[in-house]
Design a protein around this motif. Structure first.
Motif, PDB file in Angstrom:
ATOM      1  N   VAL A 222     -14.442  11.730   9.677  1.00 16.01           N
ATOM      2  CA  VAL A 222     -14.583  12.497   8.446  1.00 16.01           C
ATOM      3  C   VAL A 222     -14.035  11.763   7.232  1.00 16.01           C
ATOM      4  N   GLU A 223     -13.459  10.594   7.455  1.00 12.41           N
ATOM      5  CA  GLU A 223     -12.879   9.859   6.330  1.00 12.41           C
ATOM      6  C   GLU A 223     -12.723   8.403   6.743  1.00 12.41           C
ATOM      7  N   GLY A 224     -12.866   7.501   5.769  1.00 18.32           N
ATOM      8  CA  GLY A 224     -12.574   6.097   6.017  1.00 18.32           C
ATOM      9  C   GLY A 224     -13.791   5.296   6.435  1.00 18.32           C
ATOM     10  N   SER A 225     -13.540   4.028   6.759  1.00 21.49           N
ATOM     11  CA  SER A 225     -14.630   3.125   7.091  1.00 21.49           C
ATOM     12  C   SER A 225     -14.227   2.168   8.197  1.00 21.49           C
ATOM     13  N   ILE A 226     -15.249   1.675   8.918  1.00 17.45           N
ATOM     14  CA  ILE A 226     -15.088   0.631   9.926  1.00 17.45           C
ATOM     15  C   ILE A 226     -16.055  -0.483   9.559  1.00 17.45           C
ATOM     16  N   ARG A 227     -15.526  -1.682   9.343  1.00 12.67           N
ATOM     17  CA  ARG A 227     -16.363  -2.830   8.991  1.00 12.67           C
ATOM     18  C   ARG A 227     -16.255  -3.900  10.062  1.00 12.67           C
ATOM     19  N   LEU A 228     -17.416  -4.381  10.509  1.00  9.51           N
ATOM     20  CA  LEU A 228     -17.483  -5.518  11.414  1.00  9.51           C
ATOM     21  C   LEU A 228     -17.971  -6.717  10.622  1.00  9.51           C
ATOM     22  N   GLU A 229     -17.123  -7.728  10.490  1.00 15.36           N
ATOM     23  CA  GLU A 229     -17.447  -8.922   9.712  1.00 15.36           C
ATOM     24  C   GLU A 229     -18.025  -8.550   8.346  1.00 15.36           C
ATOM     25  N   GLY A 230     -17.419  -7.548   7.711  1.00 15.29           N
ATOM     26  CA  GLY A 230     -17.803  -7.136   6.364  1.00 15.29           C
ATOM     27  C   GLY A 230     -18.888  -6.092   6.294  1.00 15.29           C
ATOM     28  N   THR A 231     -19.544  -5.791   7.411  1.00 13.94           N
ATOM     29  CA  THR A 231     -20.617  -4.796   7.422  1.00 13.94           C
ATOM     30  C   THR A 231     -20.045  -3.411   7.674  1.00 13.94           C
ATOM     31  N   ASP A 232     -20.263  -2.489   6.741  1.00 15.04           N
ATOM     32  CA  ASP A 232     -19.778  -1.119   6.868  1.00 15.04           C
ATOM     33  C   ASP A 232     -20.684  -0.367   7.844  1.00 15.04           C
ATOM     34  N   LEU A 233     -20.166  -0.082   9.035  1.00 16.19           N
ATOM     35  CA  LEU A 233     -20.986   0.557  10.059  1.00 16.19           C
ATOM     36  C   LEU A 233     -21.440   1.947   9.636  1.00 16.19           C
ATOM     37  N   GLY A 234     -20.603   2.672   8.915  1.00 10.90           N
ATOM     38  CA  GLY A 234     -20.946   4.019   8.502  1.00 10.90           C
ATOM     39  C   GLY A 234     -22.078   4.080   7.493  1.00 10.90           C
ATOM     40  N   ALA A 235     -22.365   2.968   6.821  1.00  6.96           N
ATOM     41  CA  ALA A 235     -23.423   2.936   5.815  1.00  6.96           C
ATOM     42  C   ALA A 235     -24.783   2.587   6.406  1.00  6.96           C
ATOM     43  N   LEU A 236     -24.811   2.267   7.710  1.00  9.25           N
ATOM     44  CA  LEU A 236     -26.059   1.835   8.348  1.00  9.25           C
ATOM     45  C   LEU A 236     -26.785   3.006   8.997  1.00  9.25           C
ATOM     46  N   PRO A 237     -28.121   2.975   9.021  1.00 13.56           N
ATOM     47  CA  PRO A 237     -28.866   3.946   9.828  1.00 13.56           C
ATOM     48  C   PRO A 237     -28.454   3.803  11.294  1.00 13.56           C
ATOM     49  N   ALA A 238     -28.583   4.876  12.057  1.00 14.99           N
ATOM     50  CA  ALA A 238     -28.082   4.904  13.434  1.00 14.99           C
ATOM     51  C   ALA A 238     -28.636   3.762  14.278  1.00 14.99           C
ATOM     52  N   ARG A 239     -29.926   3.480  14.156  1.00 18.80           N
ATOM     53  CA  ARG A 239     -30.520   2.433  14.992  1.00 18.80           C
ATOM     54  C   ARG A 239     -29.973   1.061  14.637  1.00 18.80           C
ATOM     55  N   GLU A 240     -29.830   0.778  13.341  1.00 21.49           N
ATOM     56  CA  GLU A 240     -29.293  -0.511  12.914  1.00 21.49           C
ATOM     57  C   GLU A 240     -27.814  -0.622  13.295  1.00 21.49           C
ATOM     58  N   ARG A 241     -27.089   0.482  13.204  1.00 22.24           N
ATOM     59  CA  ARG A 241     -25.675   0.479  13.581  1.00 22.24           C
ATOM     60  C   ARG A 241     -25.524   0.120  15.061  1.00 22.24           C
ATOM     61  N   ARG A 242     -26.375   0.702  15.909  1.00 20.52           N
ATOM     62  CA  ARG A 242     -26.313   0.381  17.339  1.00 20.52           C
ATOM     63  C   ARG A 242     -26.628  -1.089  17.573  1.00 20.52           C
ATOM     64  N   ARG A 243     -27.586  -1.615  16.808  1.00 19.19           N
ATOM     65  CA  ARG A 243     -27.954  -3.019  16.990  1.00 19.19           C
ATOM     66  C   ARG A 243     -26.797  -3.940  16.615  1.00 19.19           C
ATOM     67  N   VAL A 244     -26.137  -3.651  15.493  1.00 18.99           N
ATOM     68  CA  VAL A 244     -25.023  -4.487  15.049  1.00 18.99           C
ATOM     69  C   VAL A 244     -23.864  -4.411  16.042  1.00 18.99           C
TER      70      VAL A 244
END
Length: 298
Positions: free
Chosen positions: A62-84
């Motif tokens: 409900v708050e905050g962010s998780i970034r993998l190598e600078g990519t904000d996972l929460g900002a990605l569509p579900a399918r792209e997030r799973r791929r990353v």
């Protein structure tokens, strides 16, 4: 240099609104091993599941962010997030027997991710898996790949899962108490193996554990958690030499001393727990939902 993993002010709640992660922030640099330490229920595995995108349906970020190598996972569509996540992370789970499918042979279970997520050919994936099984000191990779999980010992099954985790050269591995289900002798072998592969491959590891002895052996930095809240973080050497928080000192004092087996166990002092509970109660009271999305502090 961009952090391999950057978690900022991460909060999560159960479906009833109870907070289970409380504004957690931490980073894991490329090639670094960071340990998450705390008693059962502290939120260690919950953080790992949040990073891997496998939180149970009853838990919501409900708050905050998780970034993998600078990519904000929460900002990605579900399918792209799973791929990353599938391309950049891997998991070494706690119990190898329950993590492996009992009805399938080891080989296909190890190659599936390489073929279906990363798009490798079957021959390339098969060759890579044999190479990694050799790296984890399995003497007969062909026999192991043909075997079912129940035909292997606990230590062998954990070596299989370590090989599977490193097979696709992930940037980050979440190791969720990977030695808990093993006897002491095998634990030492597995820790040595993880440390060796981590150095050879330069992989960052988020190492979840309640065992301070493991922390001292394998990590460069430590984050101490209580009830989903970070209470201390430091370089491993600094933490052990001069722990700053009373809870960290209490955890260390509660650790059994193998050099003195007759010494009585020291539970965490009630006064320390009462102080932490008071801190958390104040923080939760001052924290309220943000109707415009996410959460905000009051």
């Amino acid at each position: 240099m961009t952090a391999c993993l950057d978690i900022t002010n991460l909060s999560a709640t159960l479906s009833g609104g109870q907070r289970v992660l409380r504004s957690v922030s931490l980073t894991v640099e490329p090639g670094e091993v960071r340990a998450l330490v705390g008693e059962s229920g502290a939120g260690k595995s919950m953080i790992g599941k949040a990073v891997l995108g496998v939180l149970p349906p009853s838990v919501k970020i409900v708050e905050g962010s998780i970034r993998l190598e600078g990519t904000d996972l929460g900002a990605l569509p579900a399918r792209e997030r799973r791929r990353v996540i599938g391309a950049k992370t891997a998991l070494i789970p706690q119990d190898p027997l329950t993590a492996l499918n009992p009805s399938r042979r080891i080989g296909p279970q190890m190659t599936d991710r390489l073929v279906h997520i990363l798009g490798w050919t079957a021959d390339r994936a098969d060759s890579r898996v044999r190479q990694l099984l050799d790296e984890v000191h399995i003497r007969d990779p062909d026999r192991v790949m043909r075997a079912y999980p129940h035909e292997l010992s606990g230590g062998m099954r954990q070596r299989v899962l370590i090989a599977a985790a490193f097979a696709a050269e992930p940037r980050l591995i979440v190791a969720d108490e990977p030695t808990t289900a093993l006897d002491v002798t095998v634990q030492k072998q597995i820790l040595r193996l993880i440390a060796q592969l981590q150095k050879e491959h330069g992989t960052a590891i988020l190492f979840v554990t309640h065992d301070l002895g493991v922390v001292a052996k394998i990590s460069q930095k430590v984050t101490v958690l209580y009830a989903g809240k970070v209470v201390e973080e430091a370089d491993t050497a600094t933490l052990f030499a001069n722990p700053a928080h009373a809870y960290t000192r209490a955890l260390m004092a509660a650790t059994p001393k193998y050099t003195d087996p007759q010494a009585s166990l020291k539970p965490v002092d009630d006064a320390v727990l009462a102080g932490l509970a008071a801190e958390i109660a104040v923080a939760d009271h001052d924290w309220r939902p943000n109707l415009h999305g996410g959460q905000a502090r009051g």
